[in-house]
Design a protein around this motif. Structure first.
Motif, PDB file in Angstrom:
ATOM      1  N   ALA A  78     -24.512  12.557 -27.011  1.00  0.00           N
ATOM      2  CA  ALA A  78     -25.287  13.550 -27.743  1.00  0.00           C
ATOM      3  C   ALA A  78     -25.691  13.028 -29.171  1.00  0.00           C
ATOM      4  N   SER A  79     -26.969  13.720 -29.554  1.00  0.00           N
ATOM      5  CA  SER A  79     -27.344  13.207 -31.003  1.00  0.00           C
ATOM      6  C   SER A  79     -26.153  14.048 -32.086  1.00  0.00           C
ATOM      7  N   ALA A  80     -26.308  13.858 -33.128  1.00  0.00           N
ATOM      8  CA  ALA A  80     -25.599  14.432 -34.194  1.00  0.00           C
ATOM      9  C   ALA A  80     -26.097  15.809 -34.435  1.00  0.00           C
ATOM     10  N   GLU A  81     -27.291  16.070 -34.208  1.00  0.00           N
ATOM     11  CA  GLU A  81     -27.848  17.360 -34.349  1.00  0.00           C
ATOM     12  C   GLU A  81     -27.266  18.151 -33.112  1.00  0.00           C
ATOM     13  N   LYS A  82     -27.208  17.883 -31.902  1.00  0.00           N
ATOM     14  CA  LYS A  82     -26.560  18.524 -30.779  1.00  0.00           C
ATOM     15  C   LYS A  82     -25.234  18.678 -30.993  1.00  0.00           C
ATOM     16  N   GLN A  83     -24.387  17.773 -31.605  1.00  0.00           N
ATOM     17  CA  GLN A  83     -23.147  17.980 -31.889  1.00  0.00           C
ATOM     18  C   GLN A  83     -22.839  19.064 -32.935  1.00  0.00           C
ATOM     19  N   ALA A  84     -23.594  19.087 -33.864  1.00  0.00           N
ATOM     20  CA  ALA A  84     -23.495  20.159 -34.886  1.00  0.00           C
ATOM     21  C   ALA A  84     -23.896  21.686 -34.439  1.00  0.00           C
TER      22      ALA A  84
END
Length: 105
Positions: A84-90
């Motif tokens: 998962a991208s950092a954006e999705k993780q956030a």
């Protein structure tokens, strides 16, 4: 509708949802489900575990996941989970807090 018929229909709907998520759409990532809908396959497995525990059946998290996923969770992850991208993780951190952590207890 009598109570038994209602229970059977609800169980059939649950099984169809499970089939849809596990067989028809394994490509849909749990993180995307949580970010969009506030629940994912892991939530469903936890609810399954909680229902079993509520009926006096001793079931831990791993057993609940295996019952829902139809296999050990690590096997599911290896076969289906992507990074998962950092954006999705956030976004997930917020969704998990709002829909799981803040609702526990």
């Amino acid at each position: 509708m009598d109570a038994q018929t209602k229970l059977e229909i609800e169980a059939a709907a649950f099984r169809r949802l499970q089939k849809h998520l596990m067989q028809d759409r394994p490509d849909v990532q749990n993180i995307d489900m949580m970010n969009l809908a506030g629940f994912c396959r892991n939530c469903l497995s936890r609810w399954y575990q909680e229902a079993a525990n509520g009926r006096g059946i001793d079931m831990d998290k791993a057993a609940g996941r295996e019952a829902f996923y139809g296999m050990p969770y690590d096997d599911w992850r290896a076969a289906n989970q992507t990074e998962a991208s950092a954006e999705k993780q956030a976004k997930f951190a917020v969704a998990f807090k709002e829909n799981v952590t803040d609702r526990e207890g």
